[in-house]
Motif scaffolding. Structure first.
Motif, PDB file in Angstrom:
ATOM      1  N   LEU A  36       0.266  -1.291  -0.271  1.00  0.00           N
ATOM      2  CA  LEU A  36      -0.019   0.201   0.273  1.00  0.00           C
ATOM      3  C   LEU A  36       1.075   1.023   0.316  1.00  0.00           C
ATOM      4  O   LEU A  36       2.162   1.198   0.780  1.00  0.00           O
ATOM      5  CB  LEU A  36      -0.865   0.542   1.084  1.00  0.00           C
ATOM      6  N   THR A  37       0.287   2.254  -0.899  1.00  0.00           N
ATOM      7  CA  THR A  37       0.892   3.300  -0.765  1.00  0.00           C
ATOM      8  C   THR A  37       0.139   4.503  -0.369  1.00  0.00           C
ATOM      9  O   THR A  37      -0.834   4.492  -0.903  1.00  0.00           O
ATOM     10  CB  THR A  37       1.234   3.673  -2.326  1.00  0.00           C
ATOM     11  N   PHE A  38       0.291   5.140   0.947  1.00  0.00           N
ATOM     12  CA  PHE A  38      -0.601   6.180   1.592  1.00  0.00           C
ATOM     13  C   PHE A  38       0.111   7.471   1.224  1.00  0.00           C
ATOM     14  O   PHE A  38       1.141   7.747   1.254  1.00  0.00           O
ATOM     15  CB  PHE A  38      -0.376   6.065   3.104  1.00  0.00           C
ATOM     16  N   GLY A  39      -1.154   8.207   0.857  1.00  0.00           N
ATOM     17  CA  GLY A  39      -1.349   9.884   0.658  1.00  0.00           C
ATOM     18  C   GLY A  39      -0.951  10.103   1.781  1.00  0.00           C
ATOM     19  O   GLY A  39      -0.677   9.458   2.937  1.00  0.00           O
ATOM     20  N   THR A  40      -0.195  11.543   2.044  1.00  0.00           N
ATOM     21  CA  THR A  40       0.097  11.987   3.528  1.00  0.00           C
ATOM     22  C   THR A  40      -0.439  12.634   4.630  1.00  0.00           C
ATOM     23  O   THR A  40      -0.555  13.105   5.626  1.00  0.00           O
ATOM     24  CB  THR A  40       1.267  13.496   3.238  1.00  0.00           C
ATOM     25  N   GLY A  41      -1.721  12.205   5.053  1.00  0.00           N
ATOM     26  CA  GLY A  41      -2.688  12.291   5.609  1.00  0.00           C
ATOM     27  C   GLY A  41      -3.542  13.719   5.705  1.00  0.00           C
ATOM     28  O   GLY A  41      -3.228  14.527   5.009  1.00  0.00           O
ATOM     29  N   THR A  42      -4.903  13.426   6.245  1.00  0.00           N
ATOM     30  CA  THR A  42      -5.990  14.902   6.404  1.00  0.00           C
ATOM     31  C   THR A  42      -6.364  15.099   7.769  1.00  0.00           C
ATOM     32  O   THR A  42      -6.856  13.950   8.276  1.00  0.00           O
ATOM     33  CB  THR A  42      -7.102  14.668   5.152  1.00  0.00           C
ATOM     34  N   ARG A  43      -5.681  15.424   8.618  1.00  0.00           N
ATOM     35  CA  ARG A  43      -5.833  16.165  10.339  1.00  0.00           C
ATOM     36  C   ARG A  43      -7.876  16.791  10.008  1.00  0.00           C
ATOM     37  O   ARG A  43      -8.197  17.667   9.727  1.00  0.00           O
ATOM     38  CB  ARG A  43      -5.308  16.661  10.943  1.00  0.00           C
ATOM     39  N   ASP A  56       6.207   9.186   9.986  1.00  0.00           N
ATOM     40  CA  ASP A  56       7.240  10.242  10.496  1.00  0.00           C
ATOM     41  C   ASP A  56       6.623  11.216  11.421  1.00  0.00           C
ATOM     42  O   ASP A  56       4.796  10.840  11.823  1.00  0.00           O
ATOM     43  CB  ASP A  56       8.052  10.499   9.824  1.00  0.00           C
ATOM     44  N   SER A  57       7.111  11.918  11.533  1.00  0.00           N
ATOM     45  CA  SER A  57       6.091  12.820  12.632  1.00  0.00           C
ATOM     46  C   SER A  57       5.333  13.614  11.739  1.00  0.00           C
ATOM     47  O   SER A  57       4.848  14.525  12.857  1.00  0.00           O
ATOM     48  CB  SER A  57       7.519  14.254  13.096  1.00  0.00           C
ATOM     49  N   LYS A  58       5.471  14.303  10.680  1.00  0.00           N
ATOM     50  CA  LYS A  58       4.466  14.740   9.680  1.00  0.00           C
ATOM     51  C   LYS A  58       3.001  13.262   9.554  1.00  0.00           C
ATOM     52  O   LYS A  58       2.577  13.897   8.713  1.00  0.00           O
ATOM     53  CB  LYS A  58       5.130  14.808   8.479  1.00  0.00           C
ATOM     54  N   ASP A  84      15.806   7.544  13.945  1.00  0.00           N
ATOM     55  CA  ASP A  84      15.360   6.367  13.450  1.00  0.00           C
ATOM     56  C   ASP A  84      13.748   7.157  14.941  1.00  0.00           C
ATOM     57  O   ASP A  84      12.643   6.384  14.625  1.00  0.00           O
ATOM     58  CB  ASP A  84      15.214   5.539  14.172  1.00  0.00           C
ATOM     59  N   SER A  85      13.142   8.069  15.161  1.00  0.00           N
ATOM     60  CA  SER A  85      12.261   8.688  16.108  1.00  0.00           C
ATOM     61  C   SER A  85      11.351   8.498  14.834  1.00  0.00           C
ATOM     62  O   SER A  85      10.946   8.695  13.832  1.00  0.00           O
ATOM     63  CB  SER A  85      12.943   9.576  16.780  1.00  0.00           C
ATOM     64  N   ALA A  86      10.273   7.377  15.579  1.00  0.00           N
ATOM     65  CA  ALA A  86       9.546   7.331  14.415  1.00  0.00           C
ATOM     66  C   ALA A  86       7.929   6.770  15.067  1.00  0.00           C
ATOM     67  O   ALA A  86       8.371   5.951  16.144  1.00  0.00           O
ATOM     68  CB  ALA A  86       9.212   7.390  13.388  1.00  0.00           C
ATOM     69  N   VAL A  87       7.022   6.369  14.845  1.00  0.00           N
ATOM     70  CA  VAL A  87       5.960   5.945  15.125  1.00  0.00           C
ATOM     71  C   VAL A  87       6.223   3.950  14.277  1.00  0.00           C
ATOM     72  O   VAL A  87       5.982   4.427  13.268  1.00  0.00           O
ATOM     73  CB  VAL A  87       4.079   5.952  15.287  1.00  0.00           C
ATOM     74  N   GLY A 132      -1.253  -2.689  14.013  1.00  0.00           N
ATOM     75  CA  GLY A 132      -1.620  -2.277  15.262  1.00  0.00           C
ATOM     76  C   GLY A 132      -1.570  -1.120  16.194  1.00  0.00           C
ATOM     77  O   GLY A 132      -1.960  -0.160  15.216  1.00  0.00           O
ATOM     78  N   GLN A 133      -1.300  -0.467  17.593  1.00  0.00           N
ATOM     79  CA  GLN A 133      -0.867   0.095  18.045  1.00  0.00           C
ATOM     80  C   GLN A 133      -0.012   0.747  18.029  1.00  0.00           C
ATOM     81  O   GLN A 133      -0.378   2.259  18.217  1.00  0.00           O
ATOM     82  CB  GLN A 133      -2.059   0.213  20.177  1.00  0.00           C
ATOM     83  N   GLY A 134       0.552   0.759  17.443  1.00  0.00           N
ATOM     84  CA  GLY A 134       1.636   1.504  17.103  1.00  0.00           C
ATOM     85  C   GLY A 134       3.132   1.095  18.241  1.00  0.00           C
ATOM     86  O   GLY A 134       2.396   1.288  19.488  1.00  0.00           O
ATOM     87  N   THR A 135       4.222   1.515  18.217  1.00  0.00           N
ATOM     88  CA  THR A 135       5.487   1.854  19.368  1.00  0.00           C
ATOM     89  C   THR A 135       5.814   3.051  18.822  1.00  0.00           C
ATOM     90  O   THR A 135       6.396   3.306  17.931  1.00  0.00           O
ATOM     91  CB  THR A 135       6.372   0.410  19.099  1.00  0.00           C
ATOM     92  N   ARG A 136       6.388   3.875  19.899  1.00  0.00           N
ATOM     93  CA  ARG A 136       6.422   5.118  19.387  1.00  0.00           C
ATOM     94  C   ARG A 136       8.089   5.336  20.261  1.00  0.00           C
ATOM     95  O   ARG A 136       8.094   4.802  21.499  1.00  0.00           O
ATOM     96  CB  ARG A 136       6.076   6.395  20.388  1.00  0.00           C
TER      97      ARG A 136
END
Lengths: 113, 113
Positions: A101-108, B38-40, B85-88, B105-109
């Motif tokens: 899967l290639t994801f878009g950048t997201g919309t909050r 990533d952070s974005k 490497d900091s990310a979820v 899954g719920q993710g690992t930060r």
């Protein structure tokens, strides 16, 4: 190289309004287009998905519109509620045998009462 | 009852350390993945395994090594951690290769200091 472009980055809509999130792709081999919903602190969850043999798919208050010639698809949320506030991701994959899967950048999305 | 569970939920570590994130799914799925957010909020696939066999290995530094002891588990080991490497990190699974509905899954930060 962003293969799936998503807009807007953020969206604020009043309760009952119809937020619309748009995605565009370049790879004509894409043939599966899901939308994922992500709440803070949680993983993304599949919301609704479409394949290019139809131009629209509706599940409850969520509708995907798909324009194959323009290589665009969009998510509409009818009668939006504060509980719909989340980050929405469009995605695409090449074929039924390719699970990448290639994801878009997201919309909050924020729905205000 | 959690379908895809990963541990730990939070991980703070110093640069240069080696750490592992564990993932288990109880859905009976054949295919498992690791994604990095990533952070974005950009989500990108790192690895995909089908029945313990590596299928997708995106351009990921070889400091990252996935290990799948059986099809219900896909662990991620990271050597010589760097600030970047900091990310979820999200683990996900799907019924089989080619079925692109992914359960996350719920993710690992991970925070590298």
């Amino acid at each position: 190289q962003q293969q799936v472009k998503q807009s807007p980055q953020s969206l604020i809509v009043q309760k009952g309004g119809i937020p619309i999130i748009n995605c565009a792709y370049e790879n004509t081999a894409f043939d599966y287009f899901p939308w994922y919903q992500q709440f803070p602190g949680k993983g993304p969850a599949l919301l609704i998905a479409i394949r290019p043999d139809v131009s629209e798919k509706k599940e409850g208050r969520f509708t995907i519109s798909f324009n194959k010639s323009a290589k665009q698809f969009s998510l509409h949320i009818m009668d939006s509620q504060p509980g719909d506030s989340a980050t929405y991701f469009c995605a695409a994959s090449e074929d039924f045998g390719n699970e990448k899967l290639t994801f878009g950048t997201g919309t909050r999305l924020t729905i205000i009462p | 009852d959690t379908a895809v569970s990963q541990t730990p939920k939070y991980l703070v570590t110093q640069m240069g350390n080696d750490k592992s994130i564990k993932c288990e799914q109880n859905l009976g799925h054949d295919t498992m993945y690791w994604y990095k957010q990533d952070s974005k909020k950009f989500l990108k696939i790192m690895f995909s395994y089908n029945n313990k066999e590596l299928i997708i290995n995106e351009t990921v530094p070889n400091r990252f090594s996935p290990k799948s002891p059986d099809k219900a588990h896909l662990n991620l080991h990271i050597n010589s951690l760097e600030l970047g490497d900091s990310a979820v990190y999200f683990c996900a699974s799907s019924l089989r290769q080619g079925n692109t509905e992914a359960f996350f899954g719920q993710g690992t930060r991970l925070t590298v200091v």
